[in-house]
Write a protein that holds these residues in place. Structure first.
Motif, short mmCIF file in Angstrom:
data_model
loop_
_atom_site.label_atom_id
_atom_site.label_comp_id
_atom_site.label_asym_id
_atom_site.label_seq_id
_atom_site.Cartn_x
_atom_site.Cartn_y
_atom_site.Cartn_z
N VAL A 1 5.57 4.96 -8.72
CA VAL A 1 5.85 3.96 -7.69
C VAL A 1 6.66 2.82 -8.30
O VAL A 1 6.26 2.24 -9.31
N LEU A 2 7.80 2.51 -7.66
CA LEU A 2 8.63 1.38 -8.09
C LEU A 2 8.15 0.12 -7.39
O LEU A 2 8.18 0.03 -6.16
N ILE A 3 7.70 -0.87 -8.17
CA ILE A 3 7.29 -2.17 -7.66
C ILE A 3 8.41 -3.15 -8.01
O ILE A 3 8.74 -3.33 -9.18
N ALA A 4 9.00 -3.81 -7.01
CA ALA A 4 10.20 -4.63 -7.26
C ALA A 4 10.11 -6.00 -6.61
O ALA A 4 9.72 -6.14 -5.45
N LEU B 1 7.01 0.15 -13.00
CA LEU B 1 6.68 1.47 -12.48
C LEU B 1 5.19 1.73 -12.66
O LEU B 1 4.63 1.47 -13.73
N PHE B 2 4.57 2.26 -11.60
CA PHE B 2 3.16 2.66 -11.68
C PHE B 2 3.10 4.16 -11.91
O PHE B 2 3.69 4.95 -11.15
N ASN B 3 2.38 4.56 -12.93
CA ASN B 3 2.15 5.97 -13.24
C ASN B 3 0.70 6.30 -12.91
O ASN B 3 -0.22 5.74 -13.51
N ALA C 1 0.86 -1.18 0.00
CA ALA C 1 0.00 0.00 0.00
C ALA C 1 0.90 1.23 0.00
O ALA C 1 1.78 1.36 0.85
N THR C 2 0.68 2.12 -0.95
CA THR C 2 1.54 3.29 -1.12
C THR C 2 0.70 4.54 -1.20
O THR C 2 -0.21 4.65 -2.03
N THR D 1 7.78 1.53 -3.64
CA THR D 1 8.43 2.75 -3.16
C THR D 1 8.04 3.93 -4.03
O THR D 1 8.22 3.89 -5.26
N LEU D 2 7.53 4.98 -3.42
CA LEU D 2 7.18 6.19 -4.15
C LEU D 2 8.45 6.97 -4.49
O LEU D 2 9.22 7.34 -3.59
N LEU D 3 8.69 7.21 -5.77
CA LEU D 3 9.87 7.92 -6.21
C LEU D 3 9.67 9.43 -6.02
O LEU D 3 8.56 9.95 -6.16
N ALA D 4 10.77 10.12 -5.72
CA ALA D 4 10.68 11.55 -5.45
C ALA D 4 11.44 12.40 -6.46
O ALA D 4 11.18 13.60 -6.57
N THR D 5 12.38 11.80 -7.17
CA THR D 5 13.23 12.58 -8.07
C THR D 5 13.41 11.83 -9.38
O THR D 5 12.84 10.77 -9.60
N GLY D 6 14.27 12.39 -10.24
CA GLY D 6 14.63 11.71 -11.47
C GLY D 6 13.60 11.89 -12.56
O GLY D 6 12.77 12.81 -12.54
#
Length: 455
Positions: A404-407, A427-429, A320-321, A393-398
């Protein structure tokens, strides 16, 4: 040391999925990219990276560490996801391999990884055997050097615990399973200044493994649910940890449902600011029930309130993100039932999910990403691979902020297939209703690992 866990509770189900694949009614083995070449390359890759200088991540990268690999062995090597390149890069190696771990930031440049299980696993006649030991040692990863270093020793070995960064910079490590098959009701506080663990003054109100721990806006921590035994027992109780007194107080009211392997998400703003959304999981005693329900914890009233709307399908071991728009993304997970007879697993059936859904705190509704299938009564497939025991993990930069990175995790392209540890990621957009797309592949297939956004 040989630890035999022959019962199946929420905790043992997670270990089972993470080390030997999903038991289901179909019994089909997947031949995805994760289960063939990636698995065969794991051991040679581990040897090769021993001789490499660790790559140095930067703020905004995601550290991926530990877990169980495609050979059902715990992992010592680590890597990070670079959002600017969309690739995973190998970095330092831990002194000990660790699976079933949690990680917590220690400072702007360091991450704590305590405990975990080190060894391998086999399953025979519905009995899960862990060949190895639960660790009491801890290590820290330094973003500046890309290296791990010793970070003290816990008073009790733990796996399947929670690790929560407090506002004072210390880390609360709570619950878990020890080397003797005991689910723990104790907790310890890690002080990065002294690099030592200090016992919390009192015990929690229940023994807990694979519970949730949520840092509230007040600075206190909500510890909710979890498995209490290795015989299929779960709890609906909760505790509140107060950093000021370094102690637990039982929550005034219990959750509406017993849950383990569920998720808990704090709303930081909007109509539900300060409240915690608790969703999914499994619960019961001797027979493990899947759960699609959700409830809200209100720290003001100290009550848990069951929502009238449910998730579109049951999920446990999902993620859950909290998204930047205030919605919550629920991705993947295991949907099934498990029976325990005479202290041993006697049957399990279900599938791993390749779908996702979002929760809108304004309307209180769950909405499938990609729509709902009225024939299967589930969300349509939206993820590239079915996953459980993965990280989000919710990405903040780049190049991909707000995504969201799902790994990793355990799963397969076919959700009805036997799961294997995965090296793939996606990646979730959230734009335009949301969509997933594959991204770089991890160097090592892994599940029950830890993922931390570096600051």
């Amino acid at each position: 040391m040989r630890t035999a866990l022959t019962a199946l509770s929420a905790a043992a189900l997670i270990c089972l999925l993470a080390t030997s694949g999903c038991i289901n009614g179909v019994g089909v083995d997947s031949q995805s990219q994760d289960s063939s070449a990636g698995a065969r390359a794991t051991r040679s890759h581990k040897v090769a990276i021993q001789n490499l200088k660790p790559a140095i991540p930067t703020a905004g990268d995601v550290l991926i560490a530990g877990g169980a690999d495609a050979s059902n062995e715990s992992i010592a090597d680590a890597e990070f996801f670079d959002p600017s390149m969309g690739q995973f890069v190998t970095t330092g190696i831990e002194a000990s391999s660790r699976a079933a771990i949690s990680a917590a930031p220690l400072s702007p440049t360091q991450v704590l990884l305590p405990g975990g299980f080190s060894g391998g696993a086999t399953i025979k006649n519905f009995s899960l055997n862990l060949e190895g030991k639960v660790l009491s040692s801890a290590e820290s990863f330094d973003e500046v050097t890309g290296a791990f270093s010793p970070a003290g020793t816990m008073g009790t070995p733990r796996m399947g615990y929670t690790a929560t960064e407090l506002n004072n910079g210390k880390v609360l490590v709570a619950g878990g399973l020890d080397n003797h098959g005991n689910v723990l009701d104790t907790a310890e506080l890690y002080d990065p200044a002294t690099r030592k663990f200090l016992a919390v003054v009192n015990a929690m109100g229940d023994r807990r493994m694979f519970q949730t721990a949520t840092l509230l806006l007040s600075g206190k921590v909500l510890i909710a649910g979890g498995a209490t035994t290795l015989s299929g027992d779960t709890t609906n109780s909760a505790d509140i940890y107060d950093p000021a007194s370094n102690s637990f107080t039982p929550a005034t009211f219990p959750m509406d449902h017993q849950r383990a392997a569920h998720t808990a998400t704090l709303f930081t703003s909007g109509p539900m600011a300060g409240k915690v959304l608790i969703a999914g999981g499994v619960g019961g005693s001797s027979f493990f029930f899947k759960d699609s329900s959700a409830e809200l914890y209100d720290p003001t009233s100290q009550q848990f309130v069951l929502l009238s709307s449910f998730m579109n399908e049951p999920r446990s071991m999902h993620t859950a993100t909290l998204l930047d728009n205030g919605d919550v993304l629920f991705a993947g997970g295991f949907s099934g039932t498990v029976a325990v007879t005479g202290g041993m697993l006697s049957g399990a059936s279900g599938v791993i999910s390749n779908s996702a859904e979002t929760f809108d705190p304004s309307s209180g509704d769950f909405t499938c990403v990609g729509g709902f299938n009225s024939d299967t009564l589930r969300c349509n497939q939206s993820m590239s691979v079915a996953r459980a025991g993965h990280t989000a993990t919710l990405l903040a930069t780049g190049a991909h902020p707000h995504r969201v990175l799902i790994a990793g995790g355990i799963g397969a392209v076919d959700p009805a297939a036997h799961g294997v540890e995965l090296s793939s990621a996606e990646l979730f957009n959230p734009a335009a209703g949301g969509s997933f797309r594959p991204t770089g592949t991890m160097s090592t297939a892994r599940a029950l690992h830890a993922a931390t956004l570096l600051r």
